[in-house]
Scaffold this motif. Sequence first.
Motif, mmCIF file in Angstrom:
data_model
loop_
_atom_site.group_PDB
_atom_site.id
_atom_site.type_symbol
_atom_site.label_atom_id
_atom_site.label_comp_id
_atom_site.label_asym_id
_atom_site.label_seq_id
_atom_site.Cartn_x
_atom_site.Cartn_y
_atom_site.Cartn_z
ATOM 1 N N GLN A 35 45.192 48.407 28.889
ATOM 2 C CA GLN A 35 44.540 47.772 27.600
ATOM 3 C C GLN A 35 44.855 46.346 27.552
ATOM 4 O OE1 GLN A 35 45.653 49.760 24.251
ATOM 5 N NE2 GLN A 35 44.559 51.685 24.569
ATOM 6 N N GLN A 36 45.973 45.757 28.130
ATOM 7 C CA GLN A 36 46.397 44.464 28.031
ATOM 8 C C GLN A 36 45.877 43.531 29.274
ATOM 9 O OE1 GLN A 36 47.579 43.053 25.056
ATOM 10 N NE2 GLN A 36 47.248 45.164 24.250
ATOM 11 N N GLY A 37 45.207 44.219 30.301
ATOM 12 C CA GLY A 37 44.809 43.404 31.384
ATOM 13 C C GLY A 37 45.833 43.402 32.646
ATOM 14 N N PHE A 38 46.525 44.221 32.885
ATOM 15 C CA PHE A 38 47.569 44.211 33.741
ATOM 16 C C PHE A 38 47.160 45.040 34.880
ATOM 17 C CE2 PHE A 38 50.006 43.060 30.281
ATOM 18 C CZ PHE A 38 50.382 41.698 30.504
ATOM 19 N N ASP A 39 46.101 45.609 35.120
ATOM 20 C CA ASP A 39 45.525 46.567 35.919
ATOM 21 C C ASP A 39 44.665 45.870 37.224
ATOM 22 O OD1 ASP A 39 44.608 48.504 37.609
ATOM 23 O OD2 ASP A 39 43.519 49.664 35.852
ATOM 24 N N GLY A 40 45.304 45.801 38.220
ATOM 25 C CA GLY A 40 44.781 45.067 39.417
ATOM 26 C C GLY A 40 43.714 45.431 39.891
ATOM 27 N N SER A 41 43.169 46.567 39.701
ATOM 28 C CA SER A 41 41.874 47.340 40.099
ATOM 29 C C SER A 41 40.874 47.088 39.443
ATOM 30 C CB SER A 41 42.074 48.758 40.535
ATOM 31 O OG SER A 41 42.451 49.487 39.254
ATOM 32 N N ALA A 42 41.020 46.509 38.018
ATOM 33 C CA ALA A 42 39.742 46.569 37.150
ATOM 34 C C ALA A 42 39.480 44.970 36.910
ATOM 35 C CB ALA A 42 40.281 47.033 35.738
ATOM 36 N N PRO A 43 38.330 44.642 36.611
ATOM 37 C CA PRO A 43 38.201 43.190 36.486
ATOM 38 C C PRO A 43 38.537 42.644 35.544
ATOM 39 C CG PRO A 43 36.269 44.646 36.056
ATOM 40 C CD PRO A 43 37.307 45.489 36.689
ATOM 41 N N GLN A 44 39.099 41.340 35.715
ATOM 42 C CA GLN A 44 39.965 40.784 34.388
ATOM 43 C C GLN A 44 38.991 39.872 33.746
ATOM 44 O OE1 GLN A 44 42.696 41.953 33.417
ATOM 45 N NE2 GLN A 44 42.742 43.379 35.080
ATOM 46 N N SER A 45 39.030 39.812 32.324
ATOM 47 C CA SER A 45 38.319 38.614 31.923
ATOM 48 C C SER A 45 39.318 37.610 31.018
ATOM 49 C CB SER A 45 37.573 39.497 30.580
ATOM 50 O OG SER A 45 38.623 40.136 29.629
ATOM 51 N N LYS A 46 40.371 37.548 31.086
ATOM 52 C CA LYS A 46 41.346 36.326 30.719
ATOM 53 C C LYS A 46 42.331 36.065 31.921
ATOM 54 C CE LYS A 46 44.685 39.920 28.918
ATOM 55 N NZ LYS A 46 45.590 40.085 27.840
ATOM 56 N N MET A 47 43.201 35.122 31.556
ATOM 57 C CA MET A 47 44.027 34.609 32.316
ATOM 58 C C MET A 47 44.885 35.635 32.947
ATOM 59 S SD MET A 47 46.283 31.330 32.248
ATOM 60 C CE MET A 47 44.994 30.115 32.121
ATOM 61 N N ARG A 48 45.253 35.731 34.265
ATOM 62 C CA ARG A 48 46.409 36.763 34.848
ATOM 63 C C ARG A 48 47.550 36.428 34.470
ATOM 64 N NH1 ARG A 48 44.479 40.704 38.957
ATOM 65 N NH2 ARG A 48 42.334 40.744 38.765
ATOM 66 N N ASN A 49 48.518 37.679 34.151
ATOM 67 C CA ASN A 49 49.828 37.148 33.667
ATOM 68 C C ASN A 49 50.754 38.449 34.240
ATOM 69 O OD1 ASN A 49 51.978 36.316 32.607
ATOM 70 N ND2 ASN A 49 51.532 36.457 30.426
ATOM 71 N N VAL A 50 51.979 38.401 34.221
ATOM 72 C CA VAL A 50 52.919 39.462 34.717
ATOM 73 C C VAL A 50 53.599 40.138 33.555
ATOM 74 C CG1 VAL A 50 54.866 39.926 35.941
ATOM 75 C CG2 VAL A 50 53.154 38.133 36.865
ATOM 76 N N LEU A 51 53.823 41.481 33.689
ATOM 77 C CA LEU A 51 54.098 42.243 32.576
ATOM 78 C C LEU A 51 55.544 42.671 33.333
ATOM 79 C CD1 LEU A 51 54.099 44.123 29.892
ATOM 80 C CD2 LEU A 51 53.228 45.996 31.347
ATOM 81 N N ARG A 52 56.622 42.447 32.587
ATOM 82 C CA ARG A 52 57.991 42.889 32.711
ATOM 83 C C ARG A 52 58.179 43.892 32.038
ATOM 84 N NH1 ARG A 52 62.016 38.620 34.884
ATOM 85 N NH2 ARG A 52 60.455 36.778 35.999
ATOM 86 N N LEU A 53 58.720 45.022 32.631
ATOM 87 C CA LEU A 53 59.424 46.195 32.175
ATOM 88 C C LEU A 53 60.798 46.437 32.368
ATOM 89 C CD1 LEU A 53 56.442 47.262 34.033
ATOM 90 C CD2 LEU A 53 56.672 48.996 32.156
ATOM 91 N N GLY A 54 61.576 46.421 31.008
ATOM 92 C CA GLY A 54 62.740 46.598 31.180
ATOM 93 C C GLY A 54 63.184 48.083 30.479
#
Length: 399
Positions: A219-238
């Motif tokens: 939902q937040q646009g971190f799926d690399g296989s789906a087309p992105q409509s916003k600027m790419r970013n990295v999700l850090r999971l702790g």
Amino acid sequence: MAAPVRSMSNPSGITCNTTSFQKKSRSKLVSIPGTRPSVQNGQLIVSTGVTSLDYVIGGGLAVGTLLLVEEDRYDSYSRMLLKYFLAEGVVCGHELFVASAQDHPDEILQELPAPILDDVTSPQPVQEQSQSSDPDSGEDMKIAWRYQNLPKVQTALASSARFGHYYDVSKTMSPDMRQAAKCHMFYLPEQPPDESTPTSAMSEAYSSLLKSIQRVIHQQGFDGSAPQSKMRNVLRLGLHSLGSVLWGDDLCCRESPTRSHSLTTFLYALRALLRSSLSVAMVTVPSHLIQSRVLMGRITRLSDTAIALESFRGSEKETNPLYKDYHGLLQVHQVPHLNCLVCEVPDTKDLAFKLKRKQFTIERLHLPPDLSDTVSRVSKVELAAGCGSTATGNKHLDF
């Protein structure tokens, strides 16, 4: 009106390509603040927040991989590594996902160390720069005249050219900086019961955590296989202290746990999820409490990078003069060989960490020449017999 001139080599006047050669342009890497391509394989990597740890594991954490941290006995230094990892995400503008069953994620975020900012001047407007470059101004430096007209550069927090930052553990990050970061939280006691049918191989807690991570990635646009409509970013999971009793797991209670495949199934699914997304995870595990060594080996193999922390606190090494400059040992179990089936086991084993007044660092262990009572009897016999070499008395440490 003049007639068009035809070339002697092409009398028909028809334009055609005489060769099929085409210049190939290099594929552009994804440009994300706080990332850079690895010099070894070109993989996009991020910093762990500890520059010395980045160097140990090969330059940083590759996006789409999982770092496993085996906790020390009191979970003080492993928790600090997790806070460094999250603090680096705040500084670089990455999104965070914090999961815990013990402390509320908001409490963990409030303990993030404060970044050490560069003492630089912020960029000035063009008008001010033109005024400051006036030769009649008394503020100009006469000795550095060639640099007067150059624009001033800001290399502080948001600078994407810098990779890795330094932090002051004696201070906490300012609330304004912390609140500016977008963070997703998962606190197990506050999670509603999962109404869906749980899988037989995964517990309800891990299943709920995996679904929450999947929801954020898609939902937040971190799926690399789906087309992105916003600027790419990295999700850090702790993910803090997986495998403990608070997660409903019995790995730390029994040598033959009833659901021995619960955590390993979760890590397998999480690793597959990371591979297809712009995300990176740090998972801490209380390995000293897990009874089965075979199961701990499986957990390690299901990670890309695996390190272990051994604190000197409460042990004989705390008072040993050989280790007076350090607070614990660091063991690197494996570092990833990306795009390969197996991971690499590094040869470097003489690593130690220490917490200075303001900074956590990892160094190569340097033991002084020792001929005192701390040398083993075997070493004394070898020295007395004269083995044909000038032994320094340093013992090889087996982590």
